[in-house]
Design a protein around this motif. Structure first.
Motif, PDB file in Angstrom:
ATOM      1  N   PRO A 146      -2.248  14.408  -2.228  1.00  0.00           N
ATOM      2  CA  PRO A 146      -3.482  15.035  -1.753  1.00  0.00           C
ATOM      3  C   PRO A 146      -3.389  15.263  -0.244  1.00  0.00           C
ATOM      4  O   PRO A 146      -3.087  14.342   0.512  1.00  0.00           O
ATOM      5  CB  PRO A 146      -4.566  14.000  -2.090  1.00  0.00           C
ATOM      6  CG  PRO A 146      -3.944  13.068  -3.069  1.00  0.00           C
ATOM      7  CD  PRO A 146      -2.476  13.065  -2.775  1.00  0.00           C
ATOM      8  N   CYS A 147      -3.627  16.497   0.179  1.00  0.00           N
ATOM      9  CA  CYS A 147      -3.434  16.867   1.585  1.00  0.00           C
ATOM     10  C   CYS A 147      -4.762  17.237   2.227  1.00  0.00           C
ATOM     11  O   CYS A 147      -5.521  18.056   1.687  1.00  0.00           O
ATOM     12  CB  CYS A 147      -2.469  18.042   1.696  1.00  0.00           C
ATOM     13  SG  CYS A 147      -0.774  17.662   1.204  1.00  0.00           S
ATOM     14  N   TYR A 148      -5.011  16.651   3.395  1.00  0.00           N
ATOM     15  CA  TYR A 148      -6.253  16.895   4.134  1.00  0.00           C
ATOM     16  C   TYR A 148      -5.945  17.562   5.467  1.00  0.00           C
ATOM     17  O   TYR A 148      -4.925  17.262   6.103  1.00  0.00           O
ATOM     18  CB  TYR A 148      -6.982  15.570   4.402  1.00  0.00           C
ATOM     19  CG  TYR A 148      -7.516  14.902   3.163  1.00  0.00           C
ATOM     20  CD1 TYR A 148      -8.807  15.160   2.725  1.00  0.00           C
ATOM     21  CD2 TYR A 148      -6.728  14.008   2.440  1.00  0.00           C
ATOM     22  CE1 TYR A 148      -9.306  14.546   1.579  1.00  0.00           C
ATOM     23  CE2 TYR A 148      -7.218  13.392   1.296  1.00  0.00           C
ATOM     24  CZ  TYR A 148      -8.509  13.675   0.875  1.00  0.00           C
ATOM     25  OH  TYR A 148      -8.992  13.075  -0.264  1.00  0.00           O
ATOM     26  N   LEU A 163       0.835  -1.198   0.000  1.00  0.00           N
ATOM     27  CA  LEU A 163       0.000   0.000   0.000  1.00  0.00           C
ATOM     28  C   LEU A 163       0.871   1.251   0.000  1.00  0.00           C
ATOM     29  O   LEU A 163       1.983   1.257   0.526  1.00  0.00           O
ATOM     30  CB  LEU A 163      -0.904   0.022   1.231  1.00  0.00           C
ATOM     31  CG  LEU A 163      -1.950  -1.083   1.339  1.00  0.00           C
ATOM     32  CD1 LEU A 163      -2.672  -0.994   2.690  1.00  0.00           C
ATOM     33  CD2 LEU A 163      -2.964  -0.976   0.196  1.00  0.00           C
ATOM     34  N   GLY A 164       0.358   2.304  -0.575  1.00  0.00           N
ATOM     35  CA  GLY A 164       1.048   3.581  -0.510  1.00  0.00           C
ATOM     36  C   GLY A 164       1.086   4.094   0.914  1.00  0.00           C
ATOM     37  O   GLY A 164       0.246   3.745   1.757  1.00  0.00           O
ATOM     38  N   ALA A 165       2.059   4.935   1.192  1.00  0.00           N
ATOM     39  CA  ALA A 165       2.238   5.456   2.549  1.00  0.00           C
ATOM     40  C   ALA A 165       1.354   6.676   2.778  1.00  0.00           C
ATOM     41  O   ALA A 165       0.930   7.368   1.847  1.00  0.00           O
ATOM     42  CB  ALA A 165       3.699   5.823   2.782  1.00  0.00           C
ATOM     43  N   LEU A 166       1.086   6.940   4.052  1.00  0.00           N
ATOM     44  CA  LEU A 166       0.352   8.131   4.475  1.00  0.00           C
ATOM     45  C   LEU A 166       1.310   9.061   5.200  1.00  0.00           C
ATOM     46  O   LEU A 166       2.002   8.639   6.133  1.00  0.00           O
ATOM     47  CB  LEU A 166      -0.804   7.753   5.400  1.00  0.00           C
ATOM     48  CG  LEU A 166      -1.582   8.916   6.022  1.00  0.00           C
ATOM     49  CD1 LEU A 166      -2.365   9.686   4.965  1.00  0.00           C
ATOM     50  CD2 LEU A 166      -2.528   8.417   7.119  1.00  0.00           C
ATOM     51  N   ALA A 168       3.183  23.083   0.747  1.00  0.00           N
ATOM     52  CA  ALA A 168       4.482  22.535   0.359  1.00  0.00           C
ATOM     53  C   ALA A 168       4.365  21.069  -0.037  1.00  0.00           C
ATOM     54  O   ALA A 168       4.896  20.647  -1.075  1.00  0.00           O
ATOM     55  CB  ALA A 168       5.472  22.698   1.513  1.00  0.00           C
ATOM     56  N   PHE A 169       3.674  20.288   0.780  1.00  0.00           N
ATOM     57  CA  PHE A 169       3.608  18.849   0.509  1.00  0.00           C
ATOM     58  C   PHE A 169       2.733  18.528  -0.701  1.00  0.00           C
ATOM     59  O   PHE A 169       2.982  17.541  -1.408  1.00  0.00           O
ATOM     60  CB  PHE A 169       3.119  18.105   1.748  1.00  0.00           C
ATOM     61  CG  PHE A 169       4.107  18.139   2.886  1.00  0.00           C
ATOM     62  CD1 PHE A 169       5.339  17.537   2.772  1.00  0.00           C
ATOM     63  CD2 PHE A 169       3.809  18.797   4.065  1.00  0.00           C
ATOM     64  CE1 PHE A 169       6.269  17.574   3.809  1.00  0.00           C
ATOM     65  CE2 PHE A 169       4.709  18.844   5.116  1.00  0.00           C
ATOM     66  CZ  PHE A 169       5.952  18.234   4.978  1.00  0.00           C
ATOM     67  N   VAL A 217       0.848   8.615  -0.674  1.00  0.00           N
ATOM     68  CA  VAL A 217      -0.293   8.781  -1.572  1.00  0.00           C
ATOM     69  C   VAL A 217      -1.357   9.710  -0.985  1.00  0.00           C
ATOM     70  O   VAL A 217      -2.345  10.032  -1.659  1.00  0.00           O
ATOM     71  CB  VAL A 217      -0.925   7.415  -1.912  1.00  0.00           C
ATOM     72  CG1 VAL A 217       0.056   6.576  -2.729  1.00  0.00           C
ATOM     73  CG2 VAL A 217      -1.353   6.662  -0.659  1.00  0.00           C
ATOM     74  N   ALA A 218      -1.180  10.146   0.245  1.00  0.00           N
ATOM     75  CA  ALA A 218      -2.085  11.115   0.877  1.00  0.00           C
ATOM     76  C   ALA A 218      -1.389  11.649   2.113  1.00  0.00           C
ATOM     77  O   ALA A 218      -0.379  11.089   2.576  1.00  0.00           O
ATOM     78  CB  ALA A 218      -3.426  10.490   1.243  1.00  0.00           C
TER      79      ALA A 218
END
Length: 439
Positions: free
Chosen positions: A391-393, A73-76, A384-385, A170-171
């Motif tokens: 995608p940033c929440y 899985l992609g990292a958070l 920045a990220f 990935v997020a």
């Protein structure tokens, strides 16, 4: 006791007690001490190996990777900042860097912006070591310097110089959402899925210097002030971004009021009907330009040849041309502008599994939670990220304060007597634990 909320108030108190005041770009204290404290918790209590990084002496950030159960899985990315804005102790009930825990609150500068969230992350991750659990996916933890003055010594530098640390993300989650915002008996929890862009401008007017007692129609101060008056009075038309439109629709439905979004007047009327909930949308339905700094002259009897001002401009996604066209008309030929700092708008999908998981985690702790996407009027390190395509929440969960005390979480940031409820911290740690283990 090894639950995710165990000791979160003590961690928050310890972080608040480290003075990490960031006064201006290049003028900060305590970030190294705070970073070392965070690294110590991660190393000694969570079994995580952090790395400390500095673009300049003592401007320290901490990054660590927590391995997940499923490496496919992609990292958070879980990001937060350790610096705080200045605090004048005059008027405070307690010293602003005491970290006092009293009356059910942790008090001090940074208690809600954002050492509470940093403490929650630390409490959750160290609890996993004691409980023998791991998150579903890899987590990249970033506790960064310098958010309050733009991130040149923090997130921006990390993205430019150490982007490999964020490979596979990935997020991302960070500050700006997941807190309660009660309105008319409904407990809303806004989650940030957008931010307006930042455009900080320096305006310069030039004229003919001279003696203050003599008539002068080429006075730079007058030219600049007249232009600033036009800028301050200008009102852009309403333009609803997807996040703001969705916020208005969902909030109106929850409150049982009509939403009229086809005209400027209809949007303004809808915001008014939403009452307290409307405040989260009132400032983000259009670009804004706010004069903030003036500088001219050094003596009362001397007309200076140059006058300068700073204007804090906030831009909607896709709206840069709209703002620059307005500036050309408002400033006139005798005032020029230059861009001092620019941060692009942030947008993340609210119809995503990430948003769904955040909402489910909040409702697991508060079954009456109404989770809505919203747009931040200001800016965070998400700018920045998100430049890395992540995608940033805005999701740094916090629970309600004890009933009846009138506590307003949003009013606490940068304020005198900034504080965070212990019960809200513990709620947030439990929500974060559930989300990070399952997302």
């Amino acid at each position: 006791m090894t639950g995710p909320a165990h000791g979160v108030a003590e961690l928050c108190s310890a972080l608040v007690a480290i003075d990490t005041t960031n006064r201006a770009r290049g003028d900060a204290v305590g970030e190294r001490e705070a970073a070392e404290f965070v690294a110590g918790v991660l190393t000694d209590e969570a079994g995580v190996e952090p790395v400390l990084l500095e673009p300049a002496p003592r401007r320290t950030s901490v990054v660590a990777r927590v391995p997940g159960r499923d490496p496919g899985l992609g990292a958070l990315l879980v990001q937060g900042h350790l610096d705080v804005v200045p605090a004048d102790p005059d008027g405070w009930t307690v010293p602003p860097f005491s970290g006092a825990v009293r009356d059910g609150y942790v008090w001090g500068r940074g208690a809600v912006d954002m050492k509470d969230a940093c403490a929650s992350v630390l409490a959750v991750v160290r609890s996993w070591a004691a409980r023998g659990v791991r998150p579903r996916r890899d987590l990249v933890l970033a506790f960064v310097a310098d958010e309050e003055t733009g991130g040149a010594y923090g997130a921006e530098w990390l993205v430019a110089q150490h982007r490999e640390l964020f490979d596979g993300c990935v997020a991302a989650i960070g500050e700006g959402g997941g807190f309660p915002h009660p309105a008319d008996g409904v407990r809303f929890y806004p989650v940030g899925t957008a931010e307006r862009g930042t455009l900080h401008l320096r305006l310069t007017a030039t004229g003919r210097g001279g003696h203050g007692s003599r008539p002068n129609r080429d006075n730079a101060v007058v030219t600049l002030v007249e232009a600033l008056a036009r800028v301050a009075a200008h009102r852009f038309p309403v333009r609803l971004t997807p996040t703001v439109r969705e916020y208005l629709l969902r909030t109106a439905e929850a409150l049982g009021v009509p939403a009229e979004l086809d005209s400027d007047a209809g949007v303004e009327a809808t915001i008014a009907r939403l009452g307290h909930a409307g405040r989260l949308a009132a400032g983000v339905v259009r670009p804004t330009m706010t004069p903030t700094v003036l500088a001219a002259g050094s003596a009362v009897n001397v007309i200076p040849p140059v006058a300068e001002a700073m204007v804090d401009t906030r831009v909607l996604p896709g709206g840069m041309a709209e703002v620059t066209a307005a500036l050309a008309d408002l400033l006139g030929p005798r005032v020029r502008y230059e861009v001092v700092a620019q941060g692009d708008p942030v947008q993340a999908p609210f119809d995503s599994p990430w948003f769904t998981a955040m909402a489910e985690s909040l409702r697991a702790e508060d079954p009456h939670a109404v989770v809505v996407p919203y747009c931040l009027g200001g800016g965070t390190d998400a700018k920045a990220f998100s430049a890395l395509g992540i995608p940033c929440y805005g999701f740094a969960p916090l629970g309600p304060a004890p009933d009846g005390d009138g506590y307003d979480h949003r009013a606490m940031a940068h304020a005198v007597d900034e504080r965070v409820p212990v019960s809200g911290l513990e709620f947030g740690a439990r929500v974060l634990d559930r989300f990070l283990l399952q997302a």
